[in-house]
Design a protein around this motif. Structure first.
Motif, short mmCIF file in Angstrom:
data_model
loop_
_atom_site.label_atom_id
_atom_site.label_comp_id
_atom_site.label_asym_id
_atom_site.label_seq_id
_atom_site.Cartn_x
_atom_site.Cartn_y
_atom_site.Cartn_z
N LEU A 284 0.82 -1.21 0.00
CA LEU A 284 0.00 0.00 0.00
C LEU A 284 0.85 1.26 0.00
CD1 LEU A 284 -2.75 -1.04 2.56
CD2 LEU A 284 -3.08 -0.63 0.12
N GLU A 285 2.02 1.20 0.61
CA GLU A 285 2.87 2.38 0.72
C GLU A 285 3.94 2.44 -0.37
OE1 GLU A 285 1.87 4.61 2.76
OE2 GLU A 285 0.34 3.23 3.50
N TRP A 286 3.98 1.45 -1.24
CA TRP A 286 4.97 1.49 -2.32
C TRP A 286 4.62 2.61 -3.29
CZ3 TRP A 286 6.56 -3.99 -4.45
CH2 TRP A 286 7.27 -4.66 -3.45
N SER A 287 5.63 3.33 -3.73
CA SER A 287 5.40 4.39 -4.71
C SER A 287 6.13 4.05 -6.01
CB SER A 287 5.89 5.74 -4.17
OG SER A 287 7.28 5.71 -3.90
N ASP A 288 5.61 4.57 -7.12
CA ASP A 288 6.20 4.29 -8.42
C ASP A 288 7.21 5.37 -8.78
OD1 ASP A 288 4.68 6.49 -9.14
OD2 ASP A 288 3.15 5.34 -10.19
N ARG A 289 7.61 5.43 -10.04
CA ARG A 289 8.66 6.38 -10.44
C ARG A 289 8.21 7.82 -10.30
NH1 ARG A 289 9.94 6.40 -16.72
NH2 ARG A 289 11.13 8.18 -15.97
N TRP A 290 6.90 8.06 -10.24
CA TRP A 290 6.38 9.41 -10.07
C TRP A 290 6.05 9.70 -8.60
CZ3 TRP A 290 4.25 6.26 -14.06
CH2 TRP A 290 4.75 6.55 -15.34
N ARG A 292 4.05 8.09 -6.75
CA ARG A 292 2.62 7.92 -6.54
C ARG A 292 2.32 6.52 -6.00
NH1 ARG A 292 0.06 10.73 -12.01
NH2 ARG A 292 0.19 12.88 -11.27
N THR A 293 1.48 6.47 -4.99
CA THR A 293 1.02 5.20 -4.44
C THR A 293 -0.28 4.80 -5.13
OG1 THR A 293 -0.31 6.23 -2.71
CG2 THR A 293 2.03 5.83 -2.21
N ALA A 294 -0.81 3.65 -4.73
CA ALA A 294 -2.09 3.21 -5.28
C ALA A 294 -3.20 4.21 -4.95
CB ALA A 294 -2.44 1.83 -4.72
N VAL A 295 -3.11 4.85 -3.79
CA VAL A 295 -4.11 5.85 -3.41
C VAL A 295 -4.09 7.02 -4.40
CG1 VAL A 295 -4.72 7.57 -1.65
CG2 VAL A 295 -4.15 5.23 -0.97
N HIS A 296 -2.89 7.44 -4.81
CA HIS A 296 -2.79 8.51 -5.81
C HIS A 296 -3.54 8.12 -7.09
CE1 HIS A 296 0.73 9.82 -3.38
NE2 HIS A 296 0.52 11.01 -3.92
N TRP A 297 -3.30 6.89 -7.58
CA TRP A 297 -3.87 6.50 -8.87
C TRP A 297 -5.38 6.29 -8.79
CZ3 TRP A 297 -1.66 7.30 -13.26
CH2 TRP A 297 -0.26 7.38 -13.33
N ALA A 298 -5.86 5.73 -7.69
CA ALA A 298 -7.31 5.58 -7.54
C ALA A 298 -7.98 6.94 -7.50
CB ALA A 298 -7.62 4.79 -6.27
N THR A 299 -7.33 7.90 -6.85
CA THR A 299 -7.87 9.26 -6.77
C THR A 299 -7.83 9.94 -8.14
OG1 THR A 299 -7.09 9.45 -4.48
CG2 THR A 299 -7.63 11.49 -5.63
N ALA A 315 -4.50 1.84 3.96
CA ALA A 315 -3.68 2.78 3.20
C ALA A 315 -3.82 4.18 3.79
CB ALA A 315 -4.11 2.79 1.73
N ARG A 316 -2.76 4.95 3.70
CA ARG A 316 -2.78 6.32 4.21
C ARG A 316 -3.51 7.23 3.21
NH1 ARG A 316 1.64 7.26 7.98
NH2 ARG A 316 2.98 5.41 8.11
N ALA A 317 -4.40 8.06 3.73
CA ALA A 317 -5.06 9.04 2.87
C ALA A 317 -4.06 10.08 2.38
CB ALA A 317 -6.19 9.73 3.62
N GLU A 318 -3.02 10.33 3.18
CA GLU A 318 -1.92 11.22 2.80
C GLU A 318 -0.63 10.42 2.88
OE1 GLU A 318 -1.80 14.42 1.76
OE2 GLU A 318 -3.98 14.48 1.65
N PRO A 319 -0.25 9.72 1.81
CA PRO A 319 0.96 8.88 1.85
C PRO A 319 2.20 9.69 2.21
CG PRO A 319 -0.36 8.40 -0.10
CD PRO A 319 -0.94 9.62 0.53
#
Length: 341
Positions: A284-290, A292-299, A315-319
């Motif tokens: 849940l806390e893994w971020s990609d090259r940008w 962004r976490t999964a929460v970013h992309w779902a949003t 998952a954190r609402a504010e990663p």
């Protein structure tokens, strides 16, 4: 849904094209490819890492939104000379006719080129250096690949039997490559497992697992595995791969995990499969090259159900943010929070 584009100079440098493929084989009926079709096919092949036929669609070859955006940027530069800064790369915007939607919805290379021609695109505005010439057709023992790929996407009674008969008719090494059991030489390629996962063809997926297809085999575009495609498109196929002991911790070339893939596509069934598993929660806390976490992309993609599932599983609402130094090493973009998106 348009997604963030991270420009890379190597995608757009003319010298990169020096090793690109030439597509000079005749079309059915003897008419040659137009220069536009050669140029577009060359870009598709370079981005997707797969041979291209005129009847192939970008999606059928393994293309998805981020790869489509990368391709559209390159084609806009090649055919109209538009530099990345003119295309607002930080927001992933591409001017007409090079929109992601048109590329993803075109049923074939030929149809997409007709769309470009209707908007005044013809021969490339930039000189393209070319190296060794190869034909557009797959050629040799790989001529059977389009039929195998198509069969891998079929669902229902008899689909697996049909795919099995095609594979049995091939030389053993070719059948293993098509299944994803062994690599296609030194270059990763889209396999039958990728095709079955994306199409949700569970019968064919079971057959490919039995034939030792590797769930972790990567395609040539963004190094996505069949598990990434299943996480996006088919929870039943993902369940089969997980039952076959496939790892949940795989990432693609963009640093995106299976959780990222499911969140981007809004596939809550896949999230419900992945998150309760051992190791799933820490993804849940893994971020990609940008960053962004999964929460970013779902949003970003407006998937409320996926966002609710992620938050429900902790998952954190504010990663957590990474440092400015770490961000600068990954991308030129400004680090965002889900609220910013």
């Amino acid at each position: 849904m348009l997604t963030c584009f991270e420009p890379c100079a190597s995608w757009l440098r003319p010298d990169v094209w020096s090793s690109a493929k030439r597509f000079d084989a005749p079309l059915a009926g003897g008419s040659p490819y137009s220069l536009l079709e050669q140029s577009v096919a060359r870009e598709w092949s370079r981005v997707l890492g797969s041979p291209v036929e005129p009847h192939d669609s970008f999606v059928a070859l393994g293309g998805e939104s981020l790869l489509a955006l990368r391709t559209c940027q390159a084609l806009a530069y090649l055919l109209q000379g538009e530099k990345p800064k003119e295309l607002a790369p930080q927001f992933g915007l591409v001017n007409t006719p090079f929109t992601v939607v048109e590329l993803l919805e075109s049923s074939s290379l030929h149809e997409y080129c007709c769309h470009l021609q209707r908007h005044g695109c013809g021969a490339p505005t930039r000189e393209v250096a070319t190296g060794d010439e190869v034909s557009c057709g797959i050629g040799g023992s790989e001529n059977s690949w389009p039929a195998v790929r198509e069969a891998s996407q079929q669902r229902g009674a008899g689909a697996a039997a049909h795919l099995g008969s095609l594979l049995d008719a091939l030389p053993r090494d070719d059948a293993l490559r098509f299944c994803g059991a062994v690599r296609w030489g030194t270059t990763p390629r889209f396999t039958a497992m990728h095709a079955a996962a994306r199409a949700g063809a569970t019968e064919c997926m079971q057959l490919l697992i039995e034939r030792r297809g590797k769930p972790t085999a990567t395609e040539g575009g963004a190094a996505m595995t069949s598990m990434h495609f299943a996480a996006m498109s088919s929870a039943p196929c993902l369940a089969m791969l997980l039952e076959a002991k496939a790892p949940v911790t795989v990432r693609d070339a963009r640093g995106q995990s299976l959780i990222h893939a499911a969140a981007r596509a809004g596939n809550t069934e896949s999230l419900d499969l992945l998150l309760p598993r051992h190791g799933g929660a820490r993804l849940l806390e893994w971020s990609d090259r940008w960053a962004r976490t999964a929460v970013h992309w779902a949003t970003l993609n407006g998937h409320e159900g996926a966002l609710a599932a992620l938050l429900h599983h902790g998952a954190r609402a504010e990663p957590l943010k990474i440092t400015e130094h770490q961000m600068a090493k990954r991308t030129h973009l400004v680090q965002e929070t889900p609220m910013d998106l």
